[in-house]
Every structure is written in C-alpha cells, then in structure tokens.
Enzyme design. Structure first.
Site, PDB file in Angstrom:
ATOM      1  N   SER A 157     -12.053   7.908  -1.201  1.00  0.00           N
ATOM      2  CA  SER A 157     -11.152   8.124  -2.335  1.00  0.00           C
ATOM      3  C   SER A 157     -11.736   7.514  -3.595  1.00  0.00           C
ATOM      4  O   SER A 157     -12.431   6.488  -3.550  1.00  0.00           O
ATOM      5  CB  SER A 157      -9.785   7.490  -2.063  1.00  0.00           C
ATOM      6  OG  SER A 157      -8.961   7.551  -3.217  1.00  0.00           O
ATOM      7  N   TYR A 180      -4.833   0.290  -0.537  1.00  0.00           N
ATOM      8  CA  TYR A 180      -5.405   1.607  -0.269  1.00  0.00           C
ATOM      9  C   TYR A 180      -6.834   1.676  -0.808  1.00  0.00           C
ATOM     10  O   TYR A 180      -7.770   2.091  -0.104  1.00  0.00           O
ATOM     11  CB  TYR A 180      -4.549   2.701  -0.898  1.00  0.00           C
ATOM     12  CG  TYR A 180      -5.140   4.090  -0.773  1.00  0.00           C
ATOM     13  CD1 TYR A 180      -5.183   4.733   0.456  1.00  0.00           C
ATOM     14  CD2 TYR A 180      -5.648   4.761  -1.891  1.00  0.00           C
ATOM     15  CE1 TYR A 180      -5.729   5.998   0.578  1.00  0.00           C
ATOM     16  CE2 TYR A 180      -6.189   6.028  -1.781  1.00  0.00           C
ATOM     17  CZ  TYR A 180      -6.229   6.643  -0.541  1.00  0.00           C
ATOM     18  OH  TYR A 180      -6.769   7.898  -0.424  1.00  0.00           O
TER      19      TYR A 180
END
Length: 240
Positions: free
Chosen positions: A134, A144
C-alpha cells in the site's frame, strides 16, 4: 503449460480481478478468503477458479488449506488484508489500542508471512510470490501503514531466501483504487478528491492497473526482478 495460482482474498475487489485475469489466461486458480458467500459467487462466475475458505492469520487453517491445494504452486499472490481500523469499536484505552494495532499487523503482515511459510515447499522453480502492499507504507496511516511497510521489509529477506530456487518475491503497492470494498463506503467525497488530486495522472487507480502489474511480475519477463516494491499510484508517491 497452465500454471497453478493461489490468490488470497480473492472473493472481491482486486483479488477477484486477479483471479479473473489469470483464469482468463488459462491458468488454474484457487481463491481464498474468510467469507464463504463471496468466494462461492466468484468461483461460480469465473471459469477455471476454485474456492477454499481460509483465515490466513490462523496457522491451523493454513495447514488445512495446504492439504486441499495441488502439490505444485507456481504463483502465490498474498492479497488478503485491509485496513482493520474501519472495524474497530472506537475504544481508546491502551488495551484496545494494542488489540487494534495487532489486528492490522495480523491481517496485512503476519497473514502473508504465515501463508508463504506454509506453502513454501510447494512453490515451483521459476515461480513468483507477489504481495499487495500500500501507498500507506510511505505515507503513514498508523498501524496499517506500519504493517505494509513491514511487509515490504520482510519481502527483502524472502527474496533472498527463495532466489536460489529461481523464485521471485515482490510487492505491488497500490495508491487509491476505486471500486473496491477497502473503505467500507466510508470515504468522504472531499477525501476522494484529495487522493485523486495527489496523483500526476489526475485519476483514481482501477483494479486493472493492479492486475497488469501483478501479471507482469508473475510472467517470464520479470524473472530477474525480485526484492522490489512496484508502486502503482499514479505518481502520488514517487521514487528516484
């Protein structure tokens, strides 16, 4: 010769698009995920695809999955994961912070590591392991982003481990990709506009953008590319 390809988290979004691409190219594709419904629907709609329910953070579930898979696996795509903060209860005490932090690490880092470890012995020479990273790994985004950054770092060691067997290991790192379940329908229009404005291309990413990158890294053309992060973000984050 048809390859055997495992796409984790293959019932929806990017994972389903990847399964459709590989199946359309004549490969044998297995998709996994925790939700039986989307898996069954995807397998029924996509010819050449079979489905197995699996929680990739659970070692016992992975051992069961291994018994259901063919002895030879040509490509492993670690796509399962996501931003688990969207599913928290909002508690802010220290124990809740630890729980929520671990949830992202488990879903986005440990799951990929466990899956690769469980299936490493059946990865075929000339094959590929590809993880979905990501843009958050370079921009922050709490636990995250930390998990995705850890995934990229761990992949460097994996590439060195698998390289002598002729197996590559890389990360495809998307920016904002429209039309997926990632944001759980919680993305404000203003934030969406900001994400698009940050790109050099002036548009959101699409699942086909990711499919093309993964397919390339899984192809014979990419046999000397390993230990890398391929950013697919429209220039929102650049490299030298």
């Amino acid at each position: 010769m048809a390859r055997t390809i495992l796409v984790t988290g293959g019932g929806t979004g990017i994972g389903r698009a990847l399964a459709a691409h590989f199946a359309g190219a004549g490969d044998r594709v297995v998709i996994t995920g925790r939700r039986p419904g989307p898996l069954r629907e995807a397998a029924a709609a996509l010819g050449g695809v079979t489905a197995e329910v699996c929680d990739h953070t659970d070692p016992a579930a992975l051992l069961r999955l291994a018994t259901a898979l063919p002895d030879r696996l040509d490509v492993l795509v670690n796509n399962a994961g996501g931003q688990t903060d969207f599913d928290t209860d909002g508690a802010t005490d220290l124990a809740s912070f630890a729980r929520d932090f671990r949830a992202n690490l488990d879903a986005n880092l440990l799951g990929a590591a466990l899956t690769t470890r469980a299936l490493a012995d059946r990865l075929a020479a000339g094959g590929a392991v590809i993880h979905l990273g990501s843009i958050a790994a370079d921009q922050g985004s709490g636990s995250y982003g930390a998990a995705k950054a850890g995934l990229a770092s761990w992949n460097v060691e994996l590439a060195r481990t698998l390289g002598p067997r002729g197996i590559t290991a890389n990360v495809v790192s998307p920016g904002y990709i429209a039309g997926t379940e990632f944001f759980r329908d919680k993305l404000a229009d203003s934030r969406r506009e900001q994400l698009i404005a940050a790109t050099a291309t002036g548009r959101p990413g699409h699942v086909d953008d990711i499919t093309g990158a993964v397919a390339f890294l899984a192809s014979p053309a990419a046999r000397h590319i390993t230990g890398q992060v391929l950013n697919v973000n429209g220039g929102a984050v650049t490299t030298r």
